[in-house]
Design an enzyme around this catalytic site. Structure first.
Site, PDB file in Angstrom:
ATOM      1  NE  ARG A 217      -3.662   0.366   2.358  1.00  0.00           N
ATOM      2  CZ  ARG A 217      -4.253   0.859   3.440  1.00  0.00           C
ATOM      3  NH1 ARG A 217      -4.221   0.179   4.566  1.00  0.00           N
ATOM      4  NH2 ARG A 217      -4.867   2.023   3.402  1.00  0.00           N
ATOM      5  CG  ASP A 218       3.685   4.432   1.368  1.00  0.00           C
ATOM      6  OD1 ASP A 218       3.325   5.137   0.397  1.00  0.00           O
ATOM      7  OD2 ASP A 218       4.351   4.879   2.312  1.00  0.00           O
ATOM      8  CG  LEU A 219       4.468  -1.096  -3.501  1.00  0.00           C
ATOM      9  CD1 LEU A 219       3.964  -1.969  -4.643  1.00  0.00           C
ATOM     10  CD2 LEU A 219       5.755  -1.667  -2.928  1.00  0.00           C
TER      11      LEU A 219
ATOM     12  CG  ASN B  16       8.683   3.079   1.283  1.00  0.00           C
ATOM     13  OD1 ASN B  16       9.410   3.665   2.075  1.00  0.00           O
ATOM     14  ND2 ASN B  16       7.365   3.189   1.305  1.00  0.00           N
TER      15      ASN B  16
ATOM     16  CB  THR C  98       3.058   8.337  -1.519  1.00  0.00           C
ATOM     17  OG1 THR C  98       3.711   7.937  -0.296  1.00  0.00           O
ATOM     18  CG2 THR C  98       3.774   9.544  -2.095  1.00  0.00           C
TER      19      THR C  98
END
Length: 389
Positions: free
Chosen positions: A163-165, A169, A209
């Protein structure tokens, strides 16, 4: 007590805080720390365990007991996975932390600390800032590794959706031969069976993001109590983000422009519903059609495009394996609606364009139209006079 770790603080009588690396979702913080007990390890392990990353998450008032428990369960699930392209997790400490700060012991309640390996290499964001973009061969090499590790996470019974690729990261090893995926601060562990879908993390808040978030994150449903809640996350959350990352690795920018006003995040997220992803070949001549199609199928969230969107990462990996084959565009250029096509109309109605500029644009076009009208009328008058005489 609120989370306020400082450089030099010692956590659990074991880890000294060196610096704050980043802040993530769900009130999470990433710290670089040195291991004060490194002498306990053998010479081969000392290098790996001397410097570590501490991910510290403290519960906030917005997270109720049930959701906090779900988060803890989800954290345990995500830290039990092991893959060569995942940042390795060594330990999890909860529900409280002991901190020695300025010769005073402080206890942080309702706090989780995840102890992870330190990857001594740049992030994908840092590499993009330095290089601009990657060669096609480099992109396929690194991106395939990224998709494989996401496929691994999606394959669990407790399906893990990151969910936050985003480039921040994704870390490179120091020799740039491999990548490591970081940060499960907002990851969702999802149990799927024939009866129900249970999400093990809090889904009421909008985490992620903006430039890498699928419009699906804005969709909601009504629960048994009649309360509107966000729909459970799906693998398409990560697949969409992968498409944006692939686009950015190839051309050095994201597909859709971010709204100038930070209050209009939803407007930015919704752009993928309204516009097709631009063709990378217009920005860089050596991008093969096969990769154009992969980006399109990752981000095909427009209603008329959804039939082409990947249903899982296995399909994406299969297409990556065939990237060197000759292909035609899935959706022809003349059928695509691009963000820039409505740019003038958007400027005219935009709240960011001052009224006097909007008025000036209107006056300019009015003068041009009036001049054209006068020219046409004059032409017919002169022509009529000449013919009559």
């Amino acid at each position: 007590m609120a989370l306020n770790l400082k450089i030099g603080d010692i956590v659990q009588n074991k880890y000294r805080i060196e610096k704050l690396i980043n802040r993530g979702g769900m009130n999470s913080y990433l710290f670089l720390a040195s291991n004060l007990h490194v002498q306990e390890f053998g010479p081969l392990q000392k290098r790996q365990f001397t410097r570590l990353v501490l991910k510290v998450v403290q519960r906030t008032d917005k997270i109720n007991d049930n959701n906090w428990k779900k988060f803890l369960d989800g954290t345990i699930t995500t830290t039990r996975v092991s893959h060569k392209n995942l940042v390795q997790t060594f330990d999890v400490v909860s529900p409280r932390l002991s901190v020695l700060s300025e010769n005073q012991v402080i206890v942080l309640e309702d706090t989780v600390m995840i102890v992870m390996e330190y990857v001594d290499g740049p992030s994908l964001r840092e590499m993009l800032n330095q290089k601009g973009y990657f060669s096609v061969q480099e992109v396929v090499y690194y991106f395939t590794k990224l998709v494989k590790v996401i496929n691994y996470l999606h394959s669990f019974e407790h399906q893990i959706i990151h969910r936050d690729l985003k480039p921040e990261n994704i870390l490179f090893t120091s020799n740039l031969t491999d990548i490591k995926l970081l940060d499960f601060g907002i990851a969702s562990a999802v149990i799927r069976n024939a009866e129900k879908t249970e999400v093990l993390t809090d889904e009421n808040s909008l985490f992620g993001t903006v430039s890498y978030m699928t419009p699906e994150v804005l969709e909601s449903t009504v629960n048994k109590e009649g309360k509107r809640i966000r729909k459970p996350p799906t693998v398409q959350y990560d697949i969409y983000s992968l498409g944006v990352i692939l686009f950015e690795m190839l051309v050095g920018r994201v597909p859709f422009n971010k709204s100038i006003d930070p209050k209009k995040e939803r407007e930015t997220i919704q752009k993928a519903r309204n516009f097709d992803v631009p063709l990378m070949g217009n920005l860089r001549s050596d991008v093969p059609v096969s990769l154009e199609n992969i980006v399109f199928k990752c981000t095909a969230v427009k209603r008329e495009n959804s039939k082409w969107m990947y249903s899982d990462t296995k399909q994406l990996l299969a297409d990556l394996a065939q990237w060197q084959t000759e292909q035609t565009l899935i959706k022809p250029v003349h059928e695509r609606i691009l963000e820039g096509q409505n740019e003038m109309r958007e400027l005219m109605v935009s709240n960011y364009l001052p009224w006097y500029l909007r008025k000036g644009v209107l006056i300019f076009f009015s003068v041009v139209l009036l001049a054209l009208l006068i020219a046409v009328v004059s032409f017919f008058i002169i022509t009529g006079v000449v013919v009559h005489s």
